[in-house]
Design a protein around this motif. Structure first.
Motif, PDB file in Angstrom:
ATOM      1  N   VAL A 240      15.265 -83.604  28.171  1.00  0.00           N
ATOM      2  CA  VAL A 240      15.048 -83.682  29.768  1.00  0.00           C
ATOM      3  C   VAL A 240      15.216 -81.908  29.632  1.00  0.00           C
ATOM      4  CG1 VAL A 240      16.256 -83.994  32.030  1.00  0.00           C
ATOM      5  CG2 VAL A 240      15.662 -85.872  30.420  1.00  0.00           C
ATOM      6  N   THR A 241      16.460 -81.572  29.150  1.00  0.00           N
ATOM      7  CA  THR A 241      16.854 -80.102  29.415  1.00  0.00           C
ATOM      8  C   THR A 241      15.802 -79.257  28.757  1.00  0.00           C
ATOM      9  OG1 THR A 241      19.115 -80.915  29.103  1.00  0.00           O
ATOM     10  CG2 THR A 241      18.626 -78.256  28.990  1.00  0.00           C
ATOM     11  N   LEU A 242      15.396 -79.769  27.535  1.00  0.00           N
ATOM     12  CA  LEU A 242      14.384 -78.730  26.878  1.00  0.00           C
ATOM     13  C   LEU A 242      13.115 -78.770  27.748  1.00  0.00           C
ATOM     14  CD1 LEU A 242      14.204 -77.032  24.575  1.00  0.00           C
ATOM     15  CD2 LEU A 242      12.901 -79.010  23.259  1.00  0.00           C
ATOM     16  N   ASN A 243      12.568 -79.983  28.603  1.00  0.00           N
ATOM     17  CA  ASN A 243      11.377 -79.721  29.178  1.00  0.00           C
ATOM     18  C   ASN A 243      11.775 -78.933  30.519  1.00  0.00           C
ATOM     19  OD1 ASN A 243       9.996 -81.539  27.741  1.00  0.00           O
ATOM     20  ND2 ASN A 243      10.434 -83.341  28.522  1.00  0.00           N
ATOM     21  N   PHE A 244      12.817 -79.048  31.073  1.00  0.00           N
ATOM     22  CA  PHE A 244      13.145 -78.151  32.005  1.00  0.00           C
ATOM     23  C   PHE A 244      13.090 -76.784  31.708  1.00  0.00           C
ATOM     24  CE2 PHE A 244      16.855 -75.435  33.662  1.00  0.00           C
ATOM     25  CZ  PHE A 244      16.522 -75.168  35.206  1.00  0.00           C
ATOM     26  N   LEU A 245      13.953 -76.265  30.494  1.00  0.00           N
ATOM     27  CA  LEU A 245      13.668 -74.841  29.963  1.00  0.00           C
ATOM     28  C   LEU A 245      12.018 -74.606  29.802  1.00  0.00           C
ATOM     29  CD1 LEU A 245      16.461 -75.022  27.756  1.00  0.00           C
ATOM     30  CD2 LEU A 245      16.417 -73.750  30.078  1.00  0.00           C
ATOM     31  N   ARG A 246      11.152 -75.321  29.340  1.00  0.00           N
ATOM     32  CA  ARG A 246       9.771 -74.862  29.036  1.00  0.00           C
ATOM     33  C   ARG A 246       9.358 -74.596  30.475  1.00  0.00           C
ATOM     34  NH1 ARG A 246       7.354 -76.182  24.562  1.00  0.00           N
ATOM     35  NH2 ARG A 246       8.478 -77.837  23.105  1.00  0.00           N
ATOM     36  N   LYS A 247       9.746 -75.458  31.562  1.00  0.00           N
ATOM     37  CA  LYS A 247       9.053 -75.155  32.855  1.00  0.00           C
ATOM     38  C   LYS A 247       9.714 -73.859  33.631  1.00  0.00           C
ATOM     39  CE  LYS A 247       7.734 -77.081  37.314  1.00  0.00           C
ATOM     40  NZ  LYS A 247       7.514 -78.490  38.145  1.00  0.00           N
ATOM     41  N   VAL A 248      11.054 -73.832  33.646  1.00  0.00           N
ATOM     42  CA  VAL A 248      11.628 -72.627  34.320  1.00  0.00           C
ATOM     43  C   VAL A 248      11.632 -71.278  33.658  1.00  0.00           C
ATOM     44  CG1 VAL A 248      13.865 -72.941  33.256  1.00  0.00           C
ATOM     45  CG2 VAL A 248      13.655 -72.183  35.753  1.00  0.00           C
ATOM     46  N   LEU A 249      11.493 -71.323  32.429  1.00  0.00           N
ATOM     47  CA  LEU A 249      11.231 -69.892  31.659  1.00  0.00           C
ATOM     48  C   LEU A 249       9.587 -69.747  31.584  1.00  0.00           C
ATOM     49  CD1 LEU A 249      13.693 -70.700  28.565  1.00  0.00           C
ATOM     50  CD2 LEU A 249      13.968 -69.024  30.557  1.00  0.00           C
ATOM     51  N   GLY A 250       8.841 -70.533  31.473  1.00  0.00           N
ATOM     52  CA  GLY A 250       7.367 -70.187  31.445  1.00  0.00           C
ATOM     53  C   GLY A 250       7.061 -70.037  29.777  1.00  0.00           C
ATOM     54  N   ASP A 251       5.892 -70.280  29.702  1.00  0.00           N
ATOM     55  CA  ASP A 251       5.582 -70.076  27.942  1.00  0.00           C
ATOM     56  C   ASP A 251       5.961 -68.834  27.540  1.00  0.00           C
ATOM     57  OD1 ASP A 251       4.383 -72.646  28.490  1.00  0.00           O
ATOM     58  OD2 ASP A 251       2.373 -71.791  28.736  1.00  0.00           O
ATOM     59  N   ASP A 252       5.672 -67.673  28.151  1.00  0.00           N
ATOM     60  CA  ASP A 252       5.773 -66.512  27.585  1.00  0.00           C
ATOM     61  C   ASP A 252       7.387 -66.198  27.094  1.00  0.00           C
ATOM     62  OD1 ASP A 252       3.140 -65.818  27.579  1.00  0.00           O
ATOM     63  OD2 ASP A 252       3.335 -64.729  29.238  1.00  0.00           O
ATOM     64  N   ILE A 253       8.177 -66.537  27.965  1.00  0.00           N
ATOM     65  CA  ILE A 253       9.867 -66.146  27.632  1.00  0.00           C
ATOM     66  C   ILE A 253      10.239 -67.233  26.738  1.00  0.00           C
ATOM     67  CG2 ILE A 253      11.829 -66.179  28.778  1.00  0.00           C
ATOM     68  CD1 ILE A 253      10.728 -64.849  31.332  1.00  0.00           C
ATOM     69  N   TYR A 254       9.571 -68.551  26.899  1.00  0.00           N
ATOM     70  CA  TYR A 254      10.126 -69.515  26.225  1.00  0.00           C
ATOM     71  C   TYR A 254       9.782 -69.202  24.540  1.00  0.00           C
ATOM     72  CZ  TYR A 254      10.821 -74.562  24.257  1.00  0.00           C
ATOM     73  OH  TYR A 254      11.368 -75.480  23.665  1.00  0.00           O
ATOM     74  N   ARG A 255       8.500 -68.612  24.440  1.00  0.00           N
ATOM     75  CA  ARG A 255       8.130 -68.217  23.139  1.00  0.00           C
ATOM     76  C   ARG A 255       9.031 -67.180  22.768  1.00  0.00           C
ATOM     77  NH1 ARG A 255       3.488 -66.797  24.389  1.00  0.00           N
ATOM     78  NH2 ARG A 255       2.804 -68.925  24.376  1.00  0.00           N
ATOM     79  N   TRP A 256       9.266 -66.152  23.332  1.00  0.00           N
ATOM     80  CA  TRP A 256      10.261 -65.303  23.317  1.00  0.00           C
ATOM     81  C   TRP A 256      11.607 -65.435  22.580  1.00  0.00           C
ATOM     82  CZ3 TRP A 256      13.544 -61.664  26.425  1.00  0.00           C
ATOM     83  CH2 TRP A 256      14.185 -60.403  25.646  1.00  0.00           C
ATOM     84  N   GLY A 257      12.023 -66.520  23.380  1.00  0.00           N
ATOM     85  CA  GLY A 257      13.392 -66.974  23.022  1.00  0.00           C
ATOM     86  C   GLY A 257      13.393 -67.651  21.821  1.00  0.00           C
ATOM     87  N   GLU A 258      12.398 -68.367  21.363  1.00  0.00           N
ATOM     88  CA  GLU A 258      12.287 -69.079  19.948  1.00  0.00           C
ATOM     89  C   GLU A 258      12.360 -67.993  18.874  1.00  0.00           C
ATOM     90  OE1 GLU A 258       9.645 -73.138  20.207  1.00  0.00           O
ATOM     91  OE2 GLU A 258       8.532 -70.997  20.509  1.00  0.00           O
ATOM     92  N   GLU A 259      11.441 -66.968  19.068  1.00  0.00           N
ATOM     93  CA  GLU A 259      11.336 -65.602  18.036  1.00  0.00           C
ATOM     94  C   GLU A 259      12.538 -64.787  18.043  1.00  0.00           C
ATOM     95  OE1 GLU A 259       8.062 -63.475  19.655  1.00  0.00           O
ATOM     96  OE2 GLU A 259       6.594 -65.105  18.959  1.00  0.00           O
ATOM     97  N   ALA A 260      13.221 -64.839  19.243  1.00  0.00           N
ATOM     98  CA  ALA A 260      14.509 -64.002  19.406  1.00  0.00           C
ATOM     99  C   ALA A 260      15.655 -64.478  18.352  1.00  0.00           C
ATOM    100  CB  ALA A 260      15.026 -64.002  20.813  1.00  0.00           C
ATOM    101  N   SER A 261      15.558 -65.740  18.065  1.00  0.00           N
ATOM    102  CA  SER A 261      16.643 -66.328  17.035  1.00  0.00           C
ATOM    103  C   SER A 261      16.385 -66.389  15.820  1.00  0.00           C
ATOM    104  CB  SER A 261      17.109 -67.621  17.468  1.00  0.00           C
ATOM    105  OG  SER A 261      15.926 -68.648  17.239  1.00  0.00           O
ATOM    106  N   LEU A 262      14.983 -65.777  15.368  1.00  0.00           N
ATOM    107  CA  LEU A 262      14.574 -65.682  13.842  1.00  0.00           C
ATOM    108  C   LEU A 262      15.503 -64.416  13.027  1.00  0.00           C
ATOM    109  CD1 LEU A 262      10.762 -66.018  14.371  1.00  0.00           C
ATOM    110  CD2 LEU A 262      12.464 -67.590  13.370  1.00  0.00           C
ATOM    111  N   PRO A 263      15.920 -64.994  11.965  1.00  0.00           N
ATOM    112  CA  PRO A 263      16.705 -63.777  11.102  1.00  0.00           C
ATOM    113  C   PRO A 263      16.330 -62.334  11.251  1.00  0.00           C
ATOM    114  CG  PRO A 263      16.637 -65.827  10.031  1.00  0.00           C
ATOM    115  CD  PRO A 263      15.532 -66.052  11.086  1.00  0.00           C
ATOM    116  N   GLU A 264      15.126 -62.183  11.268  1.00  0.00           N
ATOM    117  CA  GLU A 264      14.578 -60.807  11.241  1.00  0.00           C
ATOM    118  C   GLU A 264      14.681 -59.998  12.603  1.00  0.00           C
ATOM    119  OE1 GLU A 264      10.720 -63.372  11.432  1.00  0.00           O
ATOM    120  OE2 GLU A 264      12.835 -63.397  10.465  1.00  0.00           O
ATOM    121  N   ASN A 265      15.012 -60.951  13.561  1.00  0.00           N
ATOM    122  CA  ASN A 265      15.049 -60.349  14.989  1.00  0.00           C
ATOM    123  C   ASN A 265      16.691 -60.442  15.529  1.00  0.00           C
ATOM    124  OD1 ASN A 265      12.476 -59.803  15.403  1.00  0.00           O
ATOM    125  ND2 ASN A 265      12.182 -61.864  15.974  1.00  0.00           N
ATOM    126  N   PHE A 266      17.312 -61.372  15.003  1.00  0.00           N
ATOM    127  CA  PHE A 266      18.720 -61.628  15.370  1.00  0.00           C
ATOM    128  C   PHE A 266      19.711 -60.970  14.535  1.00  0.00           C
ATOM    129  CE2 PHE A 266      22.798 -64.066  16.468  1.00  0.00           C
ATOM    130  CZ  PHE A 266      22.728 -63.832  17.935  1.00  0.00           C
TER     131      PHE A 266
END
Length: 266
Positions: A240-266
């Protein structure tokens, strides 16, 4: 109390529970349980020091973060929802799931006549406790008692901030708070190349907390999905929480959040 009396004598408070605490106590060592509580109190203590106008009450798995000076003020609403979001992010970044509710109203904090015991009670506490217990997710709700006084003096602000991704307004007039203030707030700077990597060193501790907290929610939801567990009470909270975050963040910020935690970025 009349509405005017509530406004002049009321307080904002955040009622927050650590989820799964009983299981934690039953299955982990004393040192591990102590570590969870200590990390949680560090997060609350940080914001007590940074803000200076809120205090913390703690017992077992429950934290009450409350406005010390009585009386409604615009600053108090702005502070409680922003600090609440960053507190939740800080806990999730440490792998500590929590759920809470923000209310405004009567809340008394006094010493007993001996001066040995702290007494705390009030309608705002009961309202926030009942609201928190009724939810089935990992997040913070902002109750009408909390946001309506601000809306009355700042008409249109709630809808405007919903468009910006601060929260989602539910049909019962409860706001579902986006805990990732920094992830949302820094996205425009990221687009123009002004957020340097590694992200773990940028705008500490709030921005790295958002990235780690978002990663924690995703990984927990994915681990349940890998076991085809979509319906157990624990799994439901993460899905439920992940579905909420998909909606409140929107696709672009959600995708950036995923990429931000990658070793080469974080």
């Amino acid at each position: 109390m009349t509405n005017q009396a509530v406004l002049s004598e009321g307080r904002y408070l955040l009622f927050l529970d650590i989820l799964g605490f009983s299981k934690l106590v039953e299955t982990k060592s004393v040192q591990e349980v102590y570590g969870v509580i200590d990390e949680s109190l560090k997060a609350f203590g940080y914001w007590e020091r940074m803000n200076g106008l809120f205090k913390t009450i703690y017992f077992s798995d429950t934290f009450v973060f409350y406005q010390d000076p009585k009386g409604y003020a615009n600053w108090a609403f702005l502070d409680i929802y922003a600090i609440g979001a960053m507190l939740l992010s800080a806990l999730l970044a440490k792998g500590i799931p929590a759920r809470g509710a923000i209310s405004f109203g009567e809340f008394e904090v006094e010493l007993d006549t001996t001066g040995r015991h702290q007494l705390y009670f009030g309608k705002a506490l009961i309202e926030a406790y009942r609201a928190e217990q009724a939810e089935k997710w990992i997040g913070i709700t902002v109750l009408p008692s909390a946001w309506m006084p601000y809306e009355q003096t700042n008409p249109g602000s709630v809808v405007s901030w919903e468009r910006e991704g601060t929260w989602l307004k539910r049909g019962d007039n409860v706001l579902l708070l986006n805990p990732f203030i920094k992830l949302r707030g820094w996205y425009d700077l990221f687009l123009v190349g002004e957020i340097p990597t590694p992200y773990s060193l940028y705008d500490e501790p709030a921005f790295p907390n958002d990235i780690l907290a978002f990663k924690f929610i995703r990984e927990q939801a994915e681990s349940y999905a890998a076991k085809n567990d979509f319906m157990s009470p624990a799994a439901v909270k993460y899905h439920v929480t992940l579905n909420f975050l998909r909606k409140v963040l929107g696709d672009d910020i959600y995708r950036w959040g995923e990429e931000a935690s990658l070793p080469e970025n974080f």
